[in-house]
Design a protein around this motif. Structure first.
Motif, mmCIF file in Angstrom:
data_model
loop_
_atom_site.group_PDB
_atom_site.id
_atom_site.type_symbol
_atom_site.label_atom_id
_atom_site.label_comp_id
_atom_site.label_asym_id
_atom_site.label_seq_id
_atom_site.Cartn_x
_atom_site.Cartn_y
_atom_site.Cartn_z
ATOM 1 N N ASP A 98 0.830 -1.209 0.000
ATOM 2 C CA ASP A 98 0.000 0.000 0.000
ATOM 3 C C ASP A 98 0.865 1.259 0.000
ATOM 4 N N ASP A 99 1.981 1.226 0.707
ATOM 5 C CA ASP A 99 2.885 2.386 0.739
ATOM 6 C C ASP A 99 3.479 2.638 -0.642
ATOM 7 N N GLU A 100 3.870 1.570 -1.322
ATOM 8 C CA GLU A 100 4.422 1.706 -2.672
ATOM 9 C C GLU A 100 3.353 2.237 -3.627
ATOM 10 N N LEU A 101 2.122 1.776 -3.428
ATOM 11 C CA LEU A 101 1.006 2.244 -4.249
ATOM 12 C C LEU A 101 0.786 3.740 -4.073
ATOM 13 N N LYS A 102 0.791 4.207 -2.823
ATOM 14 C CA LYS A 102 0.589 5.627 -2.546
ATOM 15 C C LYS A 102 1.711 6.482 -3.119
ATOM 16 N N LYS A 103 2.940 6.013 -2.970
ATOM 17 C CA LYS A 103 4.087 6.761 -3.514
ATOM 18 C C LYS A 103 3.999 6.849 -5.029
ATOM 19 N N ARG A 104 3.613 5.736 -5.654
ATOM 20 C CA ARG A 104 3.518 5.730 -7.123
ATOM 21 C C ARG A 104 2.404 6.658 -7.591
ATOM 22 N N PHE A 105 1.292 6.638 -6.879
ATOM 23 C CA PHE A 105 0.183 7.513 -7.246
ATOM 24 C C PHE A 105 0.585 8.979 -7.125
ATOM 25 N N ARG A 106 1.226 9.336 -6.035
ATOM 26 C CA ARG A 106 1.641 10.733 -5.856
ATOM 27 C C ARG A 106 2.574 11.173 -6.978
ATOM 28 N N ALA A 107 3.539 10.327 -7.297
ATOM 29 C CA ALA A 107 4.516 10.683 -8.334
ATOM 30 C C ALA A 107 3.857 10.837 -9.699
ATOM 31 N N LEU A 108 2.993 9.879 -10.050
ATOM 32 C CA LEU A 108 2.359 9.902 -11.367
ATOM 33 C C LEU A 108 1.304 10.990 -11.471
ATOM 34 N N SER A 109 0.538 11.199 -10.412
ATOM 35 C CA SER A 109 -0.514 12.223 -10.442
ATOM 36 C C SER A 109 0.081 13.622 -10.568
ATOM 37 N N ILE A 110 1.219 13.831 -9.921
ATOM 38 C CA ILE A 110 1.891 15.130 -10.043
ATOM 39 C C ILE A 110 2.404 15.317 -11.463
ATOM 40 N N LEU A 111 2.896 14.229 -12.049
ATOM 41 C CA LEU A 111 3.475 14.287 -13.389
ATOM 42 C C LEU A 111 2.440 14.663 -14.445
#
Length: 250
Positions: free
Chosen positions: A68-81
């Protein structure tokens, strides 16, 4: 009939389209360690994306085994992009890409939804493994080398990707068919409900009109009867024989 229609619709997502998409994305990934904002937007909105984006793991470019932590980090990175604020030169497409990413993330936050997505990916992998075994079995039976192209990890991964996309597409088609059927049934039930209500209303109005006119019909009949009796009395008075005088009797 519905199953045949589903298979026909699924076939519109051609193997060639899957292959081209997968190959192009992998080429970009090899060329750039991290996709740029424009490349991510293009990936998420390219032709056929309505089917590609059914797989939330592919949307977020994350493994199904991710925490879940990896999922949240990936979402933050991609959503910002892909956020519209970061792509003011193309805010409309950026907004659409952001919505795709947000939808995939929210889906994976739901345990049941995530489990279904994982099951589809696992089913795709198991199907390819089964087909590889069947190929090797046939080659062995024919006395040929049992080496197959799927022995290459990249080819195997590509085959799993294609099969997984097909499974997601088939599930989406079935969902839409089920939704259309339920909508039709709700519409029919509503129409029947309206018809029943209108019928009941007509019956109530008829009963009301009947009761309101009943007194009038009774009064009319009584008036008619009383007039008839009056006429009868009058007619009887005219029919009385004249009195005979005494002189006439002699």
């Amino acid at each position: 009939m519905a199953a045949a229609g589903g298979e026909s619709s699924t076939q519109t997502v051609s193997d060639e389209l899957f292959l081209n998409f997968y190959t192009e994305v992998k080429q970009i990934e090899k060329r750039d360690s991290v996709l740029t904002s424009k490349q991510q937007i293009d990936r998420l909105l390219r032709p056929g994306s309505s089917y590609f984006n059914l797989n939330p793991f592919e949307v977020l470019q994350i493994d199904p085994e991710a925490t879940d932590d990896e999922l949240k980090k990936r979402f933050r990175a991609l959503s910002i992009l892909v956020h519209p604020d970061k792509n003011q030169g193309d805010p409309e497409r950026a907004q659409k890409a952001f919505e795709v990413v947000d939808k995939a993330y929210k889906l994976l936050l739901e345990p049941e939804q995530k489990k279904r997505a994982v099951d589809v990916v696992q089913a795709g992998k198991e199907y390819v493994e089964h087909m590889v075994k069947q190929k090797k079995k046939q080659l062995k039976k024919d006395g040929k080398s049992q080496d197959v192209e799927e022995d290459d990890p990249e080819v195997f991964k590509q085959a799993v990707y294609k099969q997984t996309m097909k499974l997601f597409a088939e599930l989406e088609i079935k969902r839409k068919e089920r939704e259309a059927k339920e909508m039709h049934e709700r519409k029919r039930a509503r129409e029947e409900e309206i018809e029943a209500a209108e019928k009941a209303k007509r019956e109530r109005e008829w009963q009301k009109n009947f009761e309101e006119s009943r007194d009038g019909r009774v009064d009319s009949w009584r008036t008619f009867q009383s007039k008839g009796k009056t006429k009868e009395k009058k007619s009887r008075s005219f029919l009385k024989p004249p009195k005979v005088k005494m002189e006439q009797r002699e």
